[in-house]
Design a protein around this motif. Structure first.
Motif, PDB file in Angstrom:
ATOM      1  N   LEU A  74      13.652  -8.552   0.180  1.00  0.00           N
ATOM      2  CA  LEU A  74      13.197  -8.416  -1.207  1.00  0.00           C
ATOM      3  C   LEU A  74      11.992  -7.494  -1.316  1.00  0.00           C
ATOM      4  N   ILE A  75      11.091  -7.569  -0.347  1.00  0.00           N
ATOM      5  CA  ILE A  75       9.930  -6.671  -0.368  1.00  0.00           C
ATOM      6  C   ILE A  75      10.378  -5.224  -0.218  1.00  0.00           C
ATOM      7  N   LEU A  76      11.338  -4.980   0.672  1.00  0.00           N
ATOM      8  CA  LEU A  76      11.843  -3.621   0.860  1.00  0.00           C
ATOM      9  C   LEU A  76      12.582  -3.122  -0.378  1.00  0.00           C
ATOM     10  N   VAL A  77      13.262  -4.030  -1.086  1.00  0.00           N
ATOM     11  CA  VAL A  77      14.068  -3.618  -2.235  1.00  0.00           C
ATOM     12  C   VAL A  77      13.221  -3.426  -3.484  1.00  0.00           C
ATOM     13  N   THR A 221      25.876  -1.319  -7.966  1.00  0.00           N
ATOM     14  CA  THR A 221      26.497  -0.011  -8.218  1.00  0.00           C
ATOM     15  C   THR A 221      25.464   1.002  -8.697  1.00  0.00           C
ATOM     16  N   ALA A 222      24.560   0.577  -9.601  1.00  0.00           N
ATOM     17  CA  ALA A 222      23.517   1.491 -10.081  1.00  0.00           C
ATOM     18  C   ALA A 222      22.578   1.907  -8.949  1.00  0.00           C
ATOM     19  N   LEU A 223      22.211   0.962  -8.097  1.00  0.00           N
ATOM     20  CA  LEU A 223      21.337   1.291  -6.968  1.00  0.00           C
ATOM     21  C   LEU A 223      22.023   2.268  -6.008  1.00  0.00           C
ATOM     22  N   VAL A 224      23.294   2.021  -5.719  1.00  0.00           N
ATOM     23  CA  VAL A 224      24.012   2.914  -4.798  1.00  0.00           C
ATOM     24  C   VAL A 224      24.119   4.312  -5.386  1.00  0.00           C
ATOM     25  N   GLN A 225      24.497   4.409  -6.656  1.00  0.00           N
ATOM     26  CA  GLN A 225      24.617   5.727  -7.278  1.00  0.00           C
ATOM     27  C   GLN A 225      23.264   6.425  -7.376  1.00  0.00           C
ATOM     28  N   LEU A 243      11.391  10.462  -8.397  1.00  0.00           N
ATOM     29  CA  LEU A 243      11.300  10.102  -9.808  1.00  0.00           C
ATOM     30  C   LEU A 243      12.654  10.239 -10.497  1.00  0.00           C
ATOM     31  N   LEU A 244      13.387  11.292 -10.172  1.00  0.00           N
ATOM     32  CA  LEU A 244      14.703  11.496 -10.763  1.00  0.00           C
ATOM     33  C   LEU A 244      15.701  10.445 -10.286  1.00  0.00           C
ATOM     34  N   ALA A 245      15.544   9.963  -9.053  1.00  0.00           N
ATOM     35  CA  ALA A 245      16.420   8.897  -8.557  1.00  0.00           C
ATOM     36  C   ALA A 245      16.222   7.614  -9.363  1.00  0.00           C
ATOM     37  N   VAL A 246      14.965   7.298  -9.684  1.00  0.00           N
ATOM     38  CA  VAL A 246      14.697   6.121 -10.509  1.00  0.00           C
ATOM     39  C   VAL A 246      15.287   6.293 -11.903  1.00  0.00           C
ATOM     40  N   VAL A 247      15.172   7.492 -12.460  1.00  0.00           N
ATOM     41  CA  VAL A 247      15.779   7.764 -13.774  1.00  0.00           C
ATOM     42  C   VAL A 247      17.291   7.586 -13.703  1.00  0.00           C
ATOM     43  N   MET A 248      17.903   8.020 -12.594  1.00  0.00           N
ATOM     44  CA  MET A 248      19.344   7.846 -12.433  1.00  0.00           C
ATOM     45  C   MET A 248      19.734   6.376 -12.359  1.00  0.00           C
ATOM     46  N   ILE A 249      18.924   5.581 -11.659  1.00  0.00           N
ATOM     47  CA  ILE A 249      19.213   4.147 -11.579  1.00  0.00           C
ATOM     48  C   ILE A 249      19.180   3.526 -12.969  1.00  0.00           C
ATOM     49  N   LEU A 250      18.160   3.847 -13.764  1.00  0.00           N
ATOM     50  CA  LEU A 250      18.083   3.329 -15.130  1.00  0.00           C
ATOM     51  C   LEU A 250      19.246   3.821 -15.974  1.00  0.00           C
TER      52      LEU A 250
END
Length: 374
Positions: A74-77, A221-225, A243-250
């Motif tokens: 959980l800490i890593l995630v 699925t969102a995390l993997v993508q 930063l763009l990876a976080v935007v993609m997850i959202l």
């Protein structure tokens, strides 16, 4: 035999109900700071409970070792990605904040406009003519709004501390729920049985299945993508890939997919002349963009046998209504309501398959009325 009824003591009933309401409100008021953290921990524990059981079997049946491993996961995630995101935002926003607060703001010359085919020179000339003629006046009007916007963004930094508090509470409650998960689940089921007998118990079990289905099918699925898309951006040389990876997850969480971020990156690579990496990112985007069509249905079926439309409608509607926590509240409410409705409808006999027979039955009394009158 005359039965003497005991008179109803209405004031006693009203005061009892009022006392119960006051106690419930007081309890909610006391635990209100911990509700979000506990709800977050509950969804995480429900979604990852099968993993905990597998780890416990691998670690010689020791629940303590399994809980320790789950906490590290959980800490890593949760903690590590947030730290990387904050670091990326701070590094990338430094020049912008300095430019906005320096007091020497001037409009840029936009030299890159010259590279636009056919209309580039005209756009560049028009822009610089506007800057030379009224640029300072424009900046004088825009500067107060920029200052207000900067102040708003700085004020949002206070929410980071609140998020960290809820994150810490989530980790603490997760430890407690992992350690005593069976007892907590049995207590909830017992309470549900007290309210609605077997249907209440079934509703609790169904809610847990819905949470697990959303966590596996939508969040994973969102995390993997998002992670795969961020890897593609980083390898292709796109700046601010984290930063763009976080935007993609959202974007994937709200069911828009990763393409709203990947397509502009591909266009930028081709525009800058890097066709090789642009083609690589294009192929990689096709893989990442279509991954949810295969991965999400499989993961949702692993969590619960619920209709795909029900899950996705609950995810989108829940996020609109309740924010990020609605990602789990929406599907749970729809799933439980759907099952209760299905059970209630199934208690009635099935309708006749032939609609003409039903119409004939309705018309028979009308035909018999004249003969009865005769």
């Amino acid at each position: 035999m005359v039965m003497n009824r005991r008179p109803v003591d209405v004031p006693q009933i009203l005061l009892s109900v009022l006392f119960l309401m006051v106690m419930i409100v007081a309890c909610l008021w006391i635990v209100q700071p911990f509700i979000l953290g506990f709800a977050w921990a509950g969804t995480v524990v429900i979604a990852t409970w099968p993993l905990l059981i597998k780890l416990q079997k691998l670690l010689w049946g020791r629940r303590s070792l399994a809980v320790l491993v789950m906490m590290l996961i959980l800490i890593l995630v949760f903690v590590l990605p947030f730290a990387l995101l904050v670091n990326s935002v701070v590094e990338s926003s430094g020049p912008l904040v300095y430019w906005a607060t320096s007091g020497h703001m001037t409009l840029p010359t936009l030299e890159w406009l010259k590279s636009i085919p056919m209309a580039g020179d005209k756009l560049y000339t028009s822009w610089n003519t506007l800057v030379e003629s009224g640029g300072h006046a424009i900046m004088d009007k825009v500067r107060p709004y920029i200052g207000t916007t900067t102040t708003w963004f700085i004020g949002q930094a206070a929410h980071i501390g609140r998020f960290l508090m809820h994150c810490g509470l989530m980790l603490l409650f997760s430890v407690l729920l992992y350690w005593r998960g069976e007892q907590v689940a049995y207590g909830l089921r017992h309470f549900a049985c007290r309210l609605a007998a077997r249907r209440g118990d079934a509703a609790v079990i169904l809610a847990a299945q819905a949470v697990r289905a959303v966590a596996l099918g939508v969040v994973v699925t969102a995390l993997v993508q998002g992670v795969l898309g961020g890897v593609g951006l980083a390898v292709s040389g796109i700046p601010y890939a984290t930063l763009l990876a976080v935007v993609m997850i959202l974007s994937c969480l709200i069911q828009l997919g990763p393409l709203p971020v990947l397509i502009p990156a591909i266009i930028w690579l081709y525009w800058s002349g890097d066709t090789t990496w642009g083609t690589v990112l294009l192929v990689w985007s096709c893989v990442v963009g279509t991954l949810d069509n295969v991965l999400r249905p499989v993961l949702i079926r692993m969590g619960a046998d619920l209709p795909m439309v029900l899950i996705l409608s609950g995810v989108i509607g829940g996020m609109i209504a309740f924010g990020m926590i609605g990602l789990f509240i929406g599907p749970v409410v729809l799933a439980v309501s759907w099952r209760v409705y299905s059970v209630w409808v199934s208690e009635a006999p099935l309708p006749d398959e032939d609609p003409d027979k039903v119409v004939e039955i309705l018309e028979e009394p009308e035909q018999e009325e004249p003969s009865a009158a005769q």
